[in-house]
Scaffold this active site. Structure first.
Site, PDB file in Angstrom:
ATOM      1  N   CYS A 115      -6.564   3.989  -9.018  1.00 34.87           N
ATOM      2  CA  CYS A 115      -7.452   2.823  -9.104  1.00 34.87           C
ATOM      3  C   CYS A 115      -8.922   3.203  -9.271  1.00 34.87           C
ATOM      4  O   CYS A 115      -9.746   2.361  -9.603  1.00 34.87           O
ATOM      5  CB  CYS A 115      -7.296   1.957  -7.864  1.00 34.87           C
ATOM      6  SG  CYS A 115      -5.627   1.371  -7.644  1.00 34.87           S
ATOM      7  N   HIS A 258     -13.500  -2.497  -5.549  1.00 35.67           N
ATOM      8  CA  HIS A 258     -12.137  -2.525  -6.087  1.00 35.67           C
ATOM      9  C   HIS A 258     -11.400  -3.756  -5.559  1.00 35.67           C
ATOM     10  O   HIS A 258     -11.435  -4.045  -4.357  1.00 35.67           O
ATOM     11  CB  HIS A 258     -11.424  -1.235  -5.659  1.00 35.67           C
ATOM     12  CG  HIS A 258      -9.995  -1.170  -6.062  1.00 35.67           C
ATOM     13  ND1 HIS A 258      -9.553  -1.569  -7.298  1.00 35.67           N
ATOM     14  CD2 HIS A 258      -8.892  -0.740  -5.398  1.00 35.67           C
ATOM     15  CE1 HIS A 258      -8.245  -1.393  -7.374  1.00 35.67           C
ATOM     16  NE2 HIS A 258      -7.823  -0.899  -6.226  1.00 35.67           N
ATOM     17  N   ASN A 288      -4.397  -6.680  -7.845  1.00 35.11           N
ATOM     18  CA  ASN A 288      -4.944  -5.332  -8.021  1.00 35.11           C
ATOM     19  C   ASN A 288      -4.540  -4.808  -9.397  1.00 35.11           C
ATOM     20  O   ASN A 288      -3.365  -4.542  -9.641  1.00 35.11           O
ATOM     21  CB  ASN A 288      -4.390  -4.427  -6.906  1.00 35.11           C
ATOM     22  CG  ASN A 288      -4.903  -2.997  -6.983  1.00 35.11           C
ATOM     23  OD1 ASN A 288      -5.538  -2.605  -7.957  1.00 35.11           O
ATOM     24  ND2 ASN A 288      -4.619  -2.217  -5.955  1.00 35.11           N
TER      25      ASN A 288
END
Ligand code: ACO
Length: 331
Positions: A115, A258, A288
């Site tokens: 990520c 994030h 996500n």
């Protein structure tokens, strides 16, 4: 760095297909109420059959190129951050180069940092612009997370979605939208066991023709442990890059962490004493999206006119590896 990396254009793309929490209730033993209260996610976008990572990257890239007024033939470098590439090889960057017709590219490569991938790719681009000051680079975060989701595992399949975001980077001062002031990264491979993807099906445990695909091919994670590392890692990273540049959280106009979990975002905001109003949040709509997460959010905020000239924006990401990354931008 002598040569500044400027952002010349931004773009993002999310697939049209929406998968709501109510849809997931029909697939696994979960509830909208559990997902919303534990994560803040209400729905996420998922690819249609046959839509690959490079297809999402292409749509986002076309928008970023248009915004930058740069033609694909002008591109010299393409970097794609992803953990869900179309193939092992050719890289998604090479597939994207071909789809865009970016025939004058000197370099096309993928960056794999979970990520944190987009922040890693930006750091690479900042270095490269100093080696090739005339370069025009396309930096993309693109993921089809659903290709690595086990839809029998309720602890992971409710968390992720698909999407892509892109920026065009060059040293051009006249046509810039923003300047990348700094980037800072970290990695700690000894914690990699907390979020393995592909424990089977890689060279560590290769599949043979006809092998049964097991749950170990997909995303596995220790959610509660990662939660703690994510909060600590992203808060520390934010403070470090701000301090390095003589800034405090008060100097930021927009903070883009994030988009993994609203509770993680709130915990970071609390640690930094940062007001919610200055945090961009879209985890409720997209879940996500891993390496695409912070660039989708930045590009969406920009396209909505929420970023004014002079704004200081901080991106902070955290992901598999484990990896951490941050990018400080001035518009
Ligand atoms: N629906 C219903 N119940 C569920 C679900 C679900 N989808 N998933 C787990 N549960 C249950 C568990 O089985 C457990 O039940 P039990 O108490 O009977 O054993 C209970 O809910 C609590 O589970 P926890 O895992 O303790 O729940 P927690 O509050 O920690 O939330 C979550 C889990 C959302 C995964 C959280 O830990 C988290 O967000 N962690 C960080 C994950 C993350 O950010 N990962 C990505 C970072 S890296 C990257 O982006 C690739």
């Amino acid at each position: 760095m002598k040569v500044k990396a400027n952002i010349l254009g931004l773009g993002f793309y999310v697939p049209e297909k929406v998968l709501t929490n109510y849809d997931l209730e029909k697939i696994v033993d979960t509830s909208n109420e559990w997902i919303v209260t534990r994560t803040g996610i209400k729905e996420r976008r998922i690819v249609k059959e046959g839509q690959a990572c490079s297809d999402l990257a292409y749509e986002a890239s076309i928008k970023a190129l248009r915004d930058a007024n740069v033609k694909p033939e002008e591109l010299t470098h393409i970097i794609v951050a992803t953990f869900t590439p179309d193939y092992c090889t050719p890289t998604t960057a090479c597939v994207l180069q071909d789809k865009l017709g970016a025939k004058n590219c000197q370099m096309a490569m993928d960056v794999a940092a979970g990520c944190s991938g987009f922040t890693y790719a930006i750091d690479v681009a900042r270095g490269l612009i100093n080696v090739y000051p005339d370069a025009k680079m396309l930096v993309v975060g693109s993921e089809v997370c659903t290709s690595r989701l086990n839809f029998q595992d309720r602890s992971t399949c409710v968390l992720f979605g698909d999407g892509a975001g892109a920026v065009v980077i060059g040293s051009d001062e006249k046509n810039k939208k923003a300047t990348i002031i700094d980037s800072l990264l970290r990695a700690n491979g000894s914690l990699g066991y907390l979020l393995p993807v592909g424990k089977e099906g890689g060279s560590a445990k290769p599949y043979k023709v006809g092998s049964k695909v097991t749950a170990d091919y997909f995303i596995n994670m220790n959610g509660p442990e990662l939660f703690k590392h994510a909060v600590r890692g992203m808060s520390d990273m934010a403070l470090k890059i701000l301090k390095k540049n003589g800034l405090t959280p008060d100097d930021l106009d927009l903070f883009i962490p994030h988009q993994a979990n609203l509770r993680i975002i709130d915990a970071i905001a609390k640690r930094l004493s940062f007001p919610r109003e200055k945090i961009y949040i879209n985890v409720d709509r997209y879940g996500n999206t891993s390496a695409a997460s912070v660039i989708i959010a930045l590009s969406e905020a920009y396209s909505k006119g929420l970023i004014n000239p002079g704004y200081k924006v901080l991106l902070v990401a955290f992901g598999a590896g484990l990896t951490w990354g941050s990018v400080l931008i001035e518009f």
